[in-house]
Structure formats: structure tokens, C-alpha cells
Design an enzyme around this catalytic site. Sequence first.
Site, short mmCIF file in Angstrom:
data_model
loop_
_atom_site.label_atom_id
_atom_site.label_comp_id
_atom_site.label_asym_id
_atom_site.label_seq_id
_atom_site.Cartn_x
_atom_site.Cartn_y
_atom_site.Cartn_z
CE1 TYR A 279 -4.09 -1.99 5.14
CE2 TYR A 279 -3.33 0.16 4.38
CZ TYR A 279 -3.79 -1.12 4.09
OH TYR A 279 -3.93 -1.53 2.79
CB SER B 14 -0.89 0.03 1.25
OG SER B 14 -1.61 1.25 1.33
#
Length: 273
Positions: free
Chosen positions: A148, A135
Site C-alpha cells: 500500500y 496517503s
Amino acid sequence: MKKGESSKKVVLITGASSGIGKSIANYLSTRNFKVYGTSRSSKDSSQVSFNFVQLDVTKEETIRSAVQEVFQKEGKIDILINNAGVGITGPIEETPEIEIKKAFDTNYFGPLNMIKNVLPVMRKNGSGLIINITSIAGYMGLPYRGIYSATKSALEITAEAYRMELKQFGIKMTNVAPGDFATNIASGRYHAPVTKGSPYEKVYGDTLAIMNKHVDAGQDPELMANEILKIIQTEDPKVHYKVGDRLQKISVKLKSLLPDKLYEKMLMKHYKL
């Protein structure tokens, strides 16, 4: 060719029941690849253009079973796409430790166990490609998404070392970091509750709304599928790829150019903090 071995390249992709994973699996299966997508529960393969195998990346016994199933059917696994992942949001102070560990189990330890179980198959064939879907959030610590960001950053850095260790076997590895895409990740991620009376109540609640808005306005997942195909067709893939809108990709570059405090100020302004 071994019994059952396909002349097509065989792709194993985790988290293929929805979102980016499903888009990639469908896309590749229509372009002369034999695709096996994984899901934690049994899925009806008649509803998609690829085959489903049951697998939970947090349970190594299911990983071993799924890899063995694909190998027995095809005699090889040419490409592993580590796509399965979970989102997690919340003030770090108020995020339960058990939820933090769950996020790392899926986003970090899960891909590592997938790689470990697929490598003997690839090494036997003297070739292979491993693509880790990470990501853009893994390149920076984002407010209320810090856990995250940490899971994806850990995978990016580990893979940098891993790919050097694998070169001697003819096995390639690369990381693909998407930005915001229009998927159902927001509905499936863990949200630390916006607690009444918490010192983070208003700011976290407002930031969460901004995050969800970004996902809803994200790009079509087929863009990721197209980029994955290009990488597969590349003779010598790069260490890192970034896929997303121009601003998201520029934000990664700016982090390496701007003074830390200036970059931090830019992020805080973006999230209205």
C-alpha cells in the site's frame, strides 16, 4: 458558454460512493460546485447531493465513457479528484502477486488513466486542477502495509514530475496525503490471511489489530473535505499537503530529520514489533 455548460465549477471525483470520497463530493456540492462522483456500480443520485456516473478506474473504457458523459453534459471538467483507492495488508513475502497488481491497478495506474483522459478537456479550456488523494503511508515503508505504501508513494513521485509537465497548459496538480480517517476502508481492503503456522502469524495478526484500531479511531472525513475546498480556492497549490492528526504529520517530518535506523526503530516500537 456551450450548450449544457455550467457556470459552476465542475468536479469529477472517483470513489465517491463511501468514505472520504463521498464526504468530499457532498461537501463540495453544497458549496456551489457541480459534482460528479464515480462508482463501479450504478448508484441512486437521489440519496446524495451530487450526480453519480459509473466508472471503474481499472477499466479504461469506463473512464473514457464517464469523462465523455460529464463533458457532454457540462462542456468542461474544471477539477479532477483522484480519490478511488484500495487498501492491502500482509507480509510482503506472503502477499499474492495478483493482489499486488490489483492494488497498483487501482491506486496507481487508475489515477494515471483518469488524468490522461481528462487532460484533453482541461487543455482545451486552458485551465484545470488535478488533486491526487495519496496517503501519509506513502511517505514511509510501513510494516505489513508495504505494498500500500508503495502504491501511494509511486503516485506522489509521479505527480511531482507530472505537474511540471502540465504548467505550460495552465493545468495545476497537487497531492493530498491523509492520515487515518474513520471510514470503511478496513472492511474493503485485501488482507493477506493470517496463516496458521506462518512465521509471521502472531506479529502480523497483532499488527493488523493495531491498524484497524487506528482507522476506527480516525478523524472525521469532513476534515478532508474542508481541506480540499481550501486547496481549490488556493491560487497556486503546493506540491504536497498532509491532512491528519499532529503525530502522523510529524512522523513525515521526522523521517527527513532522523537517521534511517533510528526512524525504523521508532516505527517498530509504534507497531510493537
